[in-house]
Design a protein around this motif. Sequence first.
Motif, PDB file in Angstrom:
ATOM      1  N   ARG A 271       0.848  -1.187   0.000  1.00 17.42           N
ATOM      2  CA  ARG A 271       0.000   0.000   0.000  1.00 17.42           C
ATOM      3  C   ARG A 271       0.884   1.238   0.000  1.00 17.42           C
ATOM      4  O   ARG A 271       2.033   1.229   0.434  1.00 17.42           O
ATOM      5  CB  ARG A 271      -0.965   0.005   1.188  1.00 17.42           C
ATOM      6  CG  ARG A 271      -0.394  -0.401   2.540  1.00 17.42           C
ATOM      7  CD  ARG A 271       0.379   0.678   3.229  1.00 17.42           C
ATOM      8  NE  ARG A 271       0.865   0.286   4.545  1.00 17.42           N
ATOM      9  CZ  ARG A 271       1.854   0.906   5.163  1.00 17.42           C
ATOM     10  NH1 ARG A 271       2.467   1.910   4.579  1.00 17.42           N
ATOM     11  NH2 ARG A 271       2.250   0.529   6.348  1.00 17.42           N
TER      12      ARG A 271
ATOM     13  N   ALA B  36      -3.495  -1.721  -9.211  1.00 22.95           N
ATOM     14  CA  ALA B  36      -4.222  -2.150  -8.021  1.00 22.95           C
ATOM     15  C   ALA B  36      -5.389  -1.215  -7.769  1.00 22.95           C
ATOM     16  O   ALA B  36      -5.433  -0.080  -8.262  1.00 22.95           O
ATOM     17  CB  ALA B  36      -3.288  -2.159  -6.805  1.00 22.95           C
TER      18      ALA B  36
ATOM     19  N   ASP C 106      -5.923   0.289  -5.191  1.00 24.54           N
ATOM     20  CA  ASP C 106      -5.453   1.413  -4.381  1.00 24.54           C
ATOM     21  C   ASP C 106      -4.292   2.144  -5.048  1.00 24.54           C
ATOM     22  O   ASP C 106      -3.448   2.728  -4.379  1.00 24.54           O
ATOM     23  CB  ASP C 106      -5.040   0.942  -2.980  1.00 24.54           C
ATOM     24  CG  ASP C 106      -3.956  -0.136  -3.017  1.00 24.54           C
ATOM     25  OD1 ASP C 106      -3.698  -0.696  -4.101  1.00 24.54           O
ATOM     26  OD2 ASP C 106      -3.363  -0.421  -1.953  1.00 24.54           O
ATOM     27  N   SER C 107      -4.226   2.098  -6.387  1.00 22.84           N
ATOM     28  CA  SER C 107      -3.163   2.815  -7.100  1.00 22.84           C
ATOM     29  C   SER C 107      -3.230   4.293  -6.769  1.00 22.84           C
ATOM     30  O   SER C 107      -4.311   4.870  -6.643  1.00 22.84           O
ATOM     31  CB  SER C 107      -3.294   2.606  -8.607  1.00 22.84           C
ATOM     32  OG  SER C 107      -2.963   1.283  -8.954  1.00 22.84           O
TER      33      SER C 107
ATOM     34  N   GLU D  35       4.311  -1.184  -8.480  1.00 23.48           N
ATOM     35  CA  GLU D  35       3.069  -1.740  -7.983  1.00 23.48           C
ATOM     36  C   GLU D  35       1.992  -0.659  -7.974  1.00 23.48           C
ATOM     37  O   GLU D  35       1.729  -0.024  -8.995  1.00 23.48           O
ATOM     38  CB  GLU D  35       3.296  -2.406  -6.620  1.00 23.48           C
ATOM     39  CG  GLU D  35       4.295  -3.555  -6.715  1.00 23.48           C
ATOM     40  CD  GLU D  35       4.513  -4.310  -5.423  1.00 23.48           C
ATOM     41  OE1 GLU D  35       3.850  -4.014  -4.409  1.00 23.48           O
ATOM     42  OE2 GLU D  35       5.371  -5.221  -5.408  1.00 23.48           O
ATOM     43  N   GLN D  36       1.390  -0.382  -6.793  1.00 19.03           N
ATOM     44  CA  GLN D  36       0.275   0.562  -6.753  1.00 19.03           C
ATOM     45  C   GLN D  36       0.703   2.023  -6.824  1.00 19.03           C
ATOM     46  O   GLN D  36      -0.131   2.904  -7.060  1.00 19.03           O
ATOM     47  CB  GLN D  36      -0.563   0.342  -5.485  1.00 19.03           C
ATOM     48  CG  GLN D  36       0.107   0.747  -4.188  1.00 19.03           C
ATOM     49  CD  GLN D  36       1.156  -0.236  -3.704  1.00 19.03           C
ATOM     50  OE1 GLN D  36       1.163  -1.393  -4.130  1.00 19.03           O
ATOM     51  NE2 GLN D  36       2.043   0.201  -2.825  1.00 19.03           N
TER      52      GLN D  36
END
Length: 586
Positions: A164, A507, A509-510, A552-553
């Motif tokens: 996150r 994701a 929660d990007s 990733e995010q």
Amino acid sequence: MTEPYTIPRSEYPRPQFRREPWINLNGPWTYTFDFGKSGAQRGFANSTGFDGSITVPFCPESPLSGVNYKDFIEMMWYQRTLAIPADWAGKRVILHFGAVDYESEVFIDGVAVGRHWGGTVSFSHDITAYVTPGSEHNLVVYVRDDVRSGQQPGGKQCPDFKSRGCHYTRTTGIWQTVWLEAAPTYGLRDCQIVPDVDNSRFVVTPRFYALKNGLRFRATLKDGDAVVSQAESVAVNGIPLVLPVTSPKLWSPTSPFLYDLMFEVLDGDTVIDTVQSYAGLRKIHIEGNRIFLNNEPLYLRLVLDQGFYPDGIWTAPTDAALKHDIELSLAAGFNGARLHQKVFEERFHYWADKLGYLTWGESSSWGLDVKDVVSARNFLAEWREIVTRDRNHPSIIAWTPFNETHDTGDTRQHYRLHSDAAKLTRDLDPTRPVNDASGYVHVDTDLWTVHTYIQDPDILRDQLKPHPLHGPFRNYPDREVAYAGQPYLVDEYGGIKWIPRADLVYAEDSWGYGNAPQTLEEFYTRLEGLTDVILSYDHIVGYCYTQLTDIEQEQNGIYNYDRSEKFDMARIKAIFSKSKDHGISD
């Protein structure tokens, strides 16, 4: 027909200290997780094979490892066999690890041969007494990695189950190349190489595995096939040799010339050890509030590079991928990178040296409780190894022990740790400036760095405008020492979120910093506006844009996570290749 097996990451892992012969130990190992922390009691040190198979040097969290396990792994064990060549008789057998996160213990045939603490730096064990040339032996490696303990550096490894914000997939255990090397009994252990531009010379300082009367040490500097300089002396630990350079060729981003070096240990007329190396003749120093490279003013246009890969996490899938990341950065208009919250492998620094890419070396300090005494001990021990390993690389021009540290309840311990780290760095390497804590809170620093993620250029302009009484913007003026006129850099800014297509959303929660632009044109306008503000101020001598790639995010990179292009790179390069309008050169 079965294709022949290719060893992953088969290139020599230490280009600045090359010795033959060597054996790459990457490839299939057996492994087991030890969730009950009972492996020692169950005799795992004597195991001749665990149930699982893992591809080294990729961490078990990565797809390339063949494991792809994402949950916390506090303990695990590795195993494989070692075949020691018969012609290694009479030599030292050295077992090298590029990096193992975090604590490790190595066993040969069930016998402990060495331990190491520190998840990001290289180490080795002399296993000569535990093996027999011409025989096979059983190698077991125990790993402990508690990223949630607060007592070990973890960098951007997420302390929660799911990635996150700006925390990502964790790395456990072996994540760089493992190899065997045969070294002479009286061979060269290492050699510090210090370039001296002003006196047109290199100063090399050796250390040996062992000494005896009659041994000599010889260093030869070459430009291609031509010998530039050669020096020889009695082999003594810590006694330098001087290699003068006539008609010197300086190393710089526009001309990254590298001299070849050969180190030899002689016993009488017999050469008993030969090590190949290289060096760049360059100087980095500070005068007042300016940074100089080779005695010329330097403006830094850096990008934040965190060195994560979708398939390898902390480990690049190939050597070519390391080189490609630098090429992508140069194509975007940057002249270097702040290597952020990760100690990059030596092959990356090799490519930076070859390509003329300026970097700042940094630890993975996040996750460390800076007020804890055990944490301080762990950090300083690992930081010493980091600086010592990488200080010969000309591309590294500054050291950053910490990132965004602040008082967490014990001002005295915070101050002491930062002060100790700065002093230790200067003792190990007085040739480079120290940025004690990127962004904040500064205690003892040669460079003054600030972080700002304001997204409006007009507000940023007001923030960065020096105050007539209080001086330039500081993140925590009430917690840190007073600004004393050091070179001032905005070494984190931007972080503008942009996801070019719906199928590239990583994701749910990007995210990026601030509100994302609504159109691509708005992105370019904001990016150029923020950068132009920084360039417009004479007191600022460099910047670092967040960041090179999405991770990733966190989708605020100049490139997508898979390294594909997100933008019109001609427009991006036009923005980041701008020079200062008052004459500071690139």
